[in-house]
Design a protein around this motif. Sequence first.
Motif, PDB file in Angstrom:
ATOM      1  N   LEU A  19       0.854  -1.176   0.000  1.00  0.00           N
ATOM      2  CA  LEU A  19       0.000   0.000   0.000  1.00  0.00           C
ATOM      3  C   LEU A  19       0.895   1.232   0.000  1.00  0.00           C
ATOM      4  O   LEU A  19       1.682   1.438   0.921  1.00  0.00           O
ATOM      5  CB  LEU A  19      -0.915   0.018   1.231  1.00  0.00           C
ATOM      6  CG  LEU A  19      -1.766   1.281   1.430  1.00  0.00           C
ATOM      7  CD1 LEU A  19      -2.757   1.445   0.280  1.00  0.00           C
ATOM      8  CD2 LEU A  19      -2.509   1.231   2.759  1.00  0.00           C
ATOM      9  N   ASN A  20       0.789   2.035  -1.050  1.00  0.00           N
ATOM     10  CA  ASN A  20       1.605   3.236  -1.189  1.00  0.00           C
ATOM     11  C   ASN A  20       0.698   4.459  -1.220  1.00  0.00           C
ATOM     12  O   ASN A  20      -0.323   4.465  -1.906  1.00  0.00           O
ATOM     13  CB  ASN A  20       2.443   3.171  -2.470  1.00  0.00           C
ATOM     14  CG  ASN A  20       3.313   1.938  -2.527  1.00  0.00           C
ATOM     15  OD1 ASN A  20       4.343   1.874  -1.866  1.00  0.00           O
ATOM     16  ND2 ASN A  20       2.892   0.936  -3.288  1.00  0.00           N
ATOM     17  N   GLN A  21       1.094   5.491  -0.476  1.00  0.00           N
ATOM     18  CA  GLN A  21       0.244   6.669  -0.353  1.00  0.00           C
ATOM     19  C   GLN A  21       1.077   7.934  -0.317  1.00  0.00           C
ATOM     20  O   GLN A  21       2.137   7.972   0.305  1.00  0.00           O
ATOM     21  CB  GLN A  21      -0.587   6.561   0.933  1.00  0.00           C
ATOM     22  CG  GLN A  21      -1.643   7.645   1.095  1.00  0.00           C
ATOM     23  CD  GLN A  21      -2.477   7.445   2.337  1.00  0.00           C
ATOM     24  OE1 GLN A  21      -2.074   7.833   3.427  1.00  0.00           O
ATOM     25  NE2 GLN A  21      -3.641   6.836   2.188  1.00  0.00           N
ATOM     26  N   GLY A  22       0.582   8.943  -0.993  1.00  0.00           N
ATOM     27  CA  GLY A  22       1.213  10.255  -0.970  1.00  0.00           C
ATOM     28  C   GLY A  22       0.192  11.319  -0.617  1.00  0.00           C
ATOM     29  O   GLY A  22      -0.939  11.292  -1.111  1.00  0.00           O
ATOM     30  N   LYS A  23       0.563  12.241   0.267  1.00  0.00           N
ATOM     31  CA  LYS A  23      -0.327  13.323   0.687  1.00  0.00           C
ATOM     32  C   LYS A  23       0.385  14.658   0.555  1.00  0.00           C
ATOM     33  O   LYS A  23       1.569  14.769   0.864  1.00  0.00           O
ATOM     34  CB  LYS A  23      -0.770  13.141   2.143  1.00  0.00           C
ATOM     35  CG  LYS A  23      -1.611  11.917   2.413  1.00  0.00           C
ATOM     36  CD  LYS A  23      -2.024  11.859   3.876  1.00  0.00           C
ATOM     37  CE  LYS A  23      -2.894  10.660   4.175  1.00  0.00           C
ATOM     38  NZ  LYS A  23      -3.313  10.605   5.595  1.00  0.00           N
ATOM     39  N   LEU A  24      -0.366  15.655   0.107  1.00  0.00           N
ATOM     40  CA  LEU A  24       0.144  17.021   0.034  1.00  0.00           C
ATOM     41  C   LEU A  24      -0.938  17.958   0.547  1.00  0.00           C
ATOM     42  O   LEU A  24      -1.991  18.099  -0.067  1.00  0.00           O
ATOM     43  CB  LEU A  24       0.520  17.386  -1.404  1.00  0.00           C
ATOM     44  CG  LEU A  24       0.991  18.828  -1.622  1.00  0.00           C
ATOM     45  CD1 LEU A  24       2.260  19.104  -0.813  1.00  0.00           C
ATOM     46  CD2 LEU A  24       1.226  19.107  -3.098  1.00  0.00           C
ATOM     47  N   ASN A  25      -0.682  18.584   1.704  1.00  0.00           N
ATOM     48  CA  ASN A  25      -1.646  19.499   2.322  1.00  0.00           C
ATOM     49  C   ASN A  25      -1.025  20.889   2.435  1.00  0.00           C
ATOM     50  O   ASN A  25       0.127  21.035   2.851  1.00  0.00           O
ATOM     51  CB  ASN A  25      -2.047  19.009   3.716  1.00  0.00           C
ATOM     52  CG  ASN A  25      -2.775  17.672   3.672  1.00  0.00           C
ATOM     53  OD1 ASN A  25      -3.375  17.318   2.660  1.00  0.00           O
ATOM     54  ND2 ASN A  25      -2.728  16.941   4.762  1.00  0.00           N
ATOM     55  N   LEU A  26      -1.807  21.877   2.068  1.00  0.00           N
ATOM     56  CA  LEU A  26      -1.373  23.271   2.177  1.00  0.00           C
ATOM     57  C   LEU A  26      -2.518  24.067   2.784  1.00  0.00           C
ATOM     58  O   LEU A  26      -3.628  24.074   2.245  1.00  0.00           O
ATOM     59  CB  LEU A  26      -1.010  23.828   0.799  1.00  0.00           C
ATOM     60  CG  LEU A  26      -0.624  25.319   0.752  1.00  0.00           C
ATOM     61  CD1 LEU A  26       0.648  25.566   1.556  1.00  0.00           C
ATOM     62  CD2 LEU A  26      -0.449  25.764  -0.695  1.00  0.00           C
TER      63      LEU A  26
END
Length: 220
Positions: A19-26
């Motif tokens: 399971l691979n996950q990427g998050k980008l929060n601004l």
Amino acid sequence: MVSSDFSITAGNLSSINTLNQGKLNLEKRVFALKNVVQYRYGIIDSITNANEFSATSSLSLFPLKRVSGFVNGGFESSLLRAFQARALSGAGVSFRMFNKPKNKLEPFVNLSYEYTMFNDSIVVNNVKQLDLQTVGMVVGWTGNHKFFKNDVNVVHAAKFQQSLTNTANFRFDGNLNITVPLFSIFSLRTGAQVTYENIVISTRRNLDFLWTFGISMSNF
């Protein structure tokens, strides 16, 4: 944040899951942008049983206020749920019940348009078709809680979607993940996910439950 979970089992049945996950929060005073991309792949006895991709994005206005508006969109494909593509877009309102560094809970409600292309025919109102379009109302929440001096992180989310164009069409998604840091970039993680869809192709179940336990590797 980028994270990757990996597990291998051997014996009468051998399996490999990742399971691979990427998050980008601004987050700023006027707007907030949240992007999540996730890919899950699984093999049991050399047969692929999971090949799941999803990408979601949301833009909120005045996110630091207790009540804020947002627009969102996403794309999914799923071997487990047997659809080639699912695209969605919508707009709604979220409510910040708690917004502290160790305790966040945010219910939301939104109106959503969704288009799904299935791998095989589905039956809607006694008619066979390969795709499904719907406008629906979605209610749910997201939450994040930290315990024991931030050593234990609990993340949970749930949503229920009811179609406004076909009352027989509804679905539910819910997940809970608990992470405990071990050392460096490695953590111990366990989680559960429940998915229910009442309109599926004949070879798929309406209800799926997934439980994971293993080591997670994250860039921070």
